[in-house]
Design a protein around this motif. Structure first.
Motif, PDB file in Angstrom:
ATOM      1  N   UNK A 214       0.829  -1.207   0.000  1.00  0.00           N
ATOM      2  CA  UNK A 214       0.000   0.000   0.000  1.00  0.00           C
ATOM      3  C   UNK A 214       0.865   1.258   0.000  1.00  0.00           C
ATOM      4  N   UNK A 215       1.902   1.215  -0.803  1.00  0.00           N
ATOM      5  CA  UNK A 215       2.761   2.375  -0.973  1.00  0.00           C
ATOM      6  C   UNK A 215       3.768   2.590   0.133  1.00  0.00           C
ATOM      7  N   UNK A 216       3.779   1.721   1.142  1.00  0.00           N
ATOM      8  CA  UNK A 216       4.699   1.879   2.276  1.00  0.00           C
ATOM      9  C   UNK A 216       5.746   0.761   2.260  1.00  0.00           C
ATOM     10  N   UNK A 217       6.996   1.132   2.436  1.00  0.00           N
ATOM     11  CA  UNK A 217       8.077   0.153   2.515  1.00  0.00           C
ATOM     12  C   UNK A 217       8.129  -0.430   3.914  1.00  0.00           C
ATOM     13  N   UNK A 218       8.142  -1.750   3.999  1.00  0.00           N
ATOM     14  CA  UNK A 218       8.239  -2.442   5.278  1.00  0.00           C
ATOM     15  C   UNK A 218       9.464  -3.346   5.251  1.00  0.00           C
ATOM     16  N   UNK A 219      10.113  -3.458   6.389  1.00  0.00           N
ATOM     17  CA  UNK A 219      11.310  -4.305   6.446  1.00  0.00           C
ATOM     18  C   UNK A 219      11.176  -5.344   7.540  1.00  0.00           C
ATOM     19  N   UNK A 220      11.850  -6.458   7.328  1.00  0.00           N
ATOM     20  CA  UNK A 220      11.962  -7.497   8.347  1.00  0.00           C
ATOM     21  C   UNK A 220      13.323  -8.157   8.190  1.00  0.00           C
ATOM     22  N   UNK A 221      13.773  -8.821   9.235  1.00  0.00           N
ATOM     23  CA  UNK A 221      15.071  -9.478   9.214  1.00  0.00           C
ATOM     24  C   UNK A 221      14.883 -11.000   9.226  1.00  0.00           C
TER      25      UNK A 221
END
Length: 364
Positions: A214-221
């Motif tokens: 939804x247009x938002x960058x999300x990060x995970x490790x």
């Protein structure tokens, strides 16, 4: 001069009025600046609470900032890149590649920069497998490089997938210089072809996964395990007649050992040397070097090996040197690793000696 000086001075009352006005304006500006800083700080705190997975733009490369909706990209966490064990693993792999491709006059210095176009991977696979791939020798264009990578990786996957490997690499990953994918591929090749190297144990890295939702960058490790224990890594494809012998017919093991001891003593006795224990007496490499000289009928200069090795490294040097002499004599590179022989691994020692027995059993 005096009149001119008096004119430029201005009325004392006007100066005080101006200073008072500037002071008021300055105070207003300072208050507004502080209010904005407080507002910015509150907004930053709000963002930190409401979007904990949103990384700062400084942590992302330009490519990640241009991700399409629902797209995903992975990259190596900077702290893992500096991990000493990960660096050691890269060095071991680079040294192995350079040793394998020495005759091709290929020198690899950096895995990301030197392997992404498929040229080195092609030569390495051909050397290890003994199979010639139908690809162009030199490819400068991106399309040509990816076509070569496609051919090489298809051959690799056809070889490794039936053995139960999870394919952690691909054309796009390799070509975009994804270091984790490149290392995964090289470790798999080294394990499959029983490379005579010691891979560092329990090497893991952190990978940052960036997704656009939804247009938002999300990060995970995500933690990626690149190597396990030496026993598990080198034992995966190592099962052969000696494994069967040790697992299912241990009673016949002494018969094999007796035959090999008789064979080696037939030649070592010429130097007034005798072997009674295969595991321990070949572990420092001295007897192996001397045995090769006797089998090939030449004197091995003493400066080429350690006659009385003391350290683990010196013993590994001796065994590795004996392996070189075997290859010079026309034998295939031993499947065992020098380190395994030094570590008193019985199966590894048996494999080396049995290979000599089958090739020189008629030698006088």
């Amino acid at each position: 001069m005096y009149a001119s000086s008096t004119k430029s001075t201005g009325p004392p009352g006007r100066m005080k009025k101006d200073e008072s006005l500037l002071g008021k304006l300055g105070g207003t500006l300072v208050r507004k600046k502080k209010a904005k800083e407080v507002s910015d700080l509150q907004e930053e705190g709000k963002n930190a609470i409401n979007a904990p997975l949103l990384p700062s733009s400084a942590d992302l490369l330009p490519e990640e900032l241009l991700l399409d909706e629902s797209a995903e990209k992975t990259m190596l966490d900077p702290t893992s890149r500096e991990n000493p064990k990960f660096k050691e693993l890269q060095k071991v792999l680079i040294d192995w590649i350079n040793n394998e491709l020495e005759e091709e006059r290929i020198i690899v210095k950096d895995l990301e920069e030197d392997l992404y176009d498929g040229q080195v991977l092609q030569k390495l696979f051909e050397k290890l497998s003994g199979r010639k791939l139908n690809v162009a020798e030199v490819t400068q264009s991106e399309i040509g490089q990816k076509q070569k990578l496609q051919t090489v990786l298809e051959a690799v996957n056809d070889l490794l997938r039936p053995q139960g490997w999870t394919i952690e690499w691909g054309v796009d990953l390799i070509h975009c210089k994804n270091l984790v994918a490149i290392v995964y591929l090289l470790v798999a090749l080294a394990m499959h072809f029983l490379a005579p190297i010691r891979l560092p144990e329990h090497v893991s890295v952190q990978v940052v996964v960036v997704k656009k939702r939804e247009g938002i960058l999300q990060t995970s490790h995500v933690t990626k395990e690149l190597t396990t224990t030496t026993e598990m890594m080198m034992g995966r494809f190592e099962r052969d007649a000696f494994d069967t012998l040790l697992d299912h017919a241990p009673d016949k093991l002494n018969v094999v050992k007796t035959s090999l001891i008789t064979f080696v003593n037939k030649h070592l006795n010429k130097l007034n040397l005798e072997v009674t224990e295969l595991e321990s007496q070949f572990a420092d490499g001295v007897y192996l070097v001397l045995l090769m000289g006797l089998l090939e009928d030449y004197f091995v200069p003493l400066y080429n090996f350690y006659l009385t090795p003391e350290s683990f490294e010196q013993k590994v040097h001796n065994v590795a040197f004996a392996f070189e002499l075997m290859q010079d004599g026309g034998l295939k590179k031993p499947k065992a690793r020098p380190e395994d022989v030094v570590n008193l691994n019985l199966k590894s020692t048996l494999r080396v000696l049995y290979n000599l027995f089958t090739n020189y059993k008629s030698a006088e």
